[in-house]
Design an enzyme around this catalytic site. Sequence first.
Site, mmCIF file in Angstrom:
data_model
loop_
_atom_site.group_PDB
_atom_site.id
_atom_site.type_symbol
_atom_site.label_atom_id
_atom_site.label_comp_id
_atom_site.label_asym_id
_atom_site.label_seq_id
_atom_site.Cartn_x
_atom_site.Cartn_y
_atom_site.Cartn_z
ATOM 1 N N ASN A 9 37.817 20.157 14.890
ATOM 2 C CA ASN A 9 36.565 19.764 14.424
ATOM 3 C C ASN A 9 36.009 18.696 15.392
ATOM 4 O O ASN A 9 36.488 17.353 15.245
ATOM 5 C CB ASN A 9 36.370 19.267 12.982
ATOM 6 C CG ASN A 9 35.375 18.562 12.702
ATOM 7 O OD1 ASN A 9 33.998 19.000 13.313
ATOM 8 N ND2 ASN A 9 35.136 18.156 11.413
ATOM 9 N N LYS A 11 33.408 17.241 15.726
ATOM 10 C CA LYS A 11 32.321 16.143 15.101
ATOM 11 C C LYS A 11 31.057 15.958 16.067
ATOM 12 O O LYS A 11 30.811 16.908 17.027
ATOM 13 C CB LYS A 11 33.007 14.976 14.899
ATOM 14 C CG LYS A 11 34.220 15.328 13.691
ATOM 15 C CD LYS A 11 34.691 14.193 13.043
ATOM 16 C CE LYS A 11 35.967 14.584 12.272
ATOM 17 N NZ LYS A 11 36.698 13.210 11.511
ATOM 18 N N HIS A 97 32.572 18.774 4.403
ATOM 19 C CA HIS A 97 33.489 17.758 5.208
ATOM 20 C C HIS A 97 33.007 16.404 4.227
ATOM 21 O O HIS A 97 31.938 16.296 4.171
ATOM 22 C CB HIS A 97 33.193 17.547 6.486
ATOM 23 C CG HIS A 97 33.999 16.948 7.273
ATOM 24 N ND1 HIS A 97 33.963 15.421 7.317
ATOM 25 C CD2 HIS A 97 35.309 17.296 7.827
ATOM 26 C CE1 HIS A 97 35.091 15.122 8.142
ATOM 27 N NE2 HIS A 97 35.817 15.982 8.470
ATOM 28 N N GLU A 99 32.506 13.590 5.564
ATOM 29 C CA GLU A 99 31.716 12.963 6.575
ATOM 30 C C GLU A 99 30.187 13.259 6.142
ATOM 31 O O GLU A 99 29.368 12.409 5.692
ATOM 32 C CB GLU A 99 31.755 12.861 7.900
ATOM 33 C CG GLU A 99 32.866 11.869 8.388
ATOM 34 C CD GLU A 99 33.938 12.657 9.477
ATOM 35 O OE1 GLU A 99 33.270 13.503 10.276
ATOM 36 O OE2 GLU A 99 34.860 12.067 9.884
ATOM 37 N N GLU A 169 41.652 17.322 2.877
ATOM 38 C CA GLU A 169 41.529 16.136 3.913
ATOM 39 C C GLU A 169 41.367 14.839 3.193
ATOM 40 O O GLU A 169 40.197 14.719 2.700
ATOM 41 C CB GLU A 169 40.092 16.280 4.864
ATOM 42 C CG GLU A 169 40.386 17.518 5.755
ATOM 43 C CD GLU A 169 39.541 17.441 7.132
ATOM 44 O OE1 GLU A 169 39.736 17.484 8.132
ATOM 45 O OE2 GLU A 169 38.142 16.990 6.971
ATOM 46 N N GLY A 175 40.591 9.843 10.780
ATOM 47 C CA GLY A 175 40.055 8.878 11.620
ATOM 48 C C GLY A 175 40.653 7.469 11.508
ATOM 49 O O GLY A 175 40.354 6.569 12.366
ATOM 50 N N SER A 215 43.974 12.732 10.623
ATOM 51 C CA SER A 215 44.799 11.939 11.869
ATOM 52 C C SER A 215 45.919 12.925 12.189
ATOM 53 O O SER A 215 47.117 12.687 12.197
ATOM 54 C CB SER A 215 45.300 10.671 11.380
ATOM 55 O OG SER A 215 44.422 9.482 11.125
HETATM 56 P P1 13P Z 1 40.788 13.050 12.493
HETATM 57 O O1 13P Z 1 41.636 14.217 12.818
HETATM 58 O O2 13P Z 1 40.020 12.354 13.795
HETATM 59 O O3 13P Z 1 41.457 11.876 11.360
HETATM 60 O O4 13P Z 1 39.779 13.847 11.882
HETATM 61 C C1 13P Z 1 39.964 14.583 10.556
HETATM 62 C C2 13P Z 1 38.990 15.624 10.299
HETATM 63 O O5 13P Z 1 38.178 15.165 9.684
HETATM 64 C C3 13P Z 1 38.824 17.174 10.715
HETATM 65 O O6 13P Z 1 37.606 17.539 9.903
#
Ligand code: 13P
Length: 255
Positions: A9, A11, A97, A99, A169, A175, A215
Amino acid sequence: MRKKMIAGNWKMHKTNAEAVRLVTQLRRMLEKKPARKTEVVVCPPFTALVPVAELLKGSKIQLGAQNIFWEEEGAFTGEVSARMVKSAGAKYVIIGHSERRRYFKEDENIINKKIRLALKNKLRVIHCVGETLEEREHNLTQDIIINQLEWGLKGFTADDFKRIVIAYEPVWAIGTGKTATPEQAQEVHAFIREILNTLYGSQVGTRITILYGGSVKPENAAGLLSQPDVDGALVGGACLNARSFFQIIQASEGA
Ligand code: 13P
């Protein structure tokens, strides 16, 4: 046998030139050392879907989008439809997601509508679920997961689930550099299977692919992917570099 998958992903990262560079490198690495057991998916931003789709022609790497709108089409300035991402070459779409839940106030009802539309447009769905740190500390992880699986996926049939992948997740691990331990991930993945079997029957939970996200890095991938109910990973930060994403794919191949 459940499908193994490593999905990246991206982002809100990468211009088109950067996207082309990243995918060219990844493709080269996978040509030298193909992933035989693992489906590899890249999910660039909307703007890079078409150039990346062009680059992926003739390769086994699959393309995904990070979002779609919940209506088919219309006066929704700035939004992108399921049909549009499909026509850009996407096979998958990430929905729910954390976010998007957090910054765009997406709730289970919206997520349910989006998944419905994605499936109608013959897209496959990577549906994200997971609890916040506060919820975990209050022992609410299971309640949150049940709620997300019950309402987000309400009304889907065993057949629909063949085109859905779940990504667990934990929000506190995204992150932050904090990863769930392999045991913590395993515990929730097993729970997700159990709930899906209860809610939707027909061994839906037993058969579905469940990814872990939060992560994931080359250093911790093998431990997470060796868990019996962890079928793959949804990778954020570490997928922005071809080498580290490739190493995570290798960890899946070895698991
Ligand atoms: P990170 O691997 O940067 O923690 O992000 C995970 C994520 O949100 C994947 O969708």
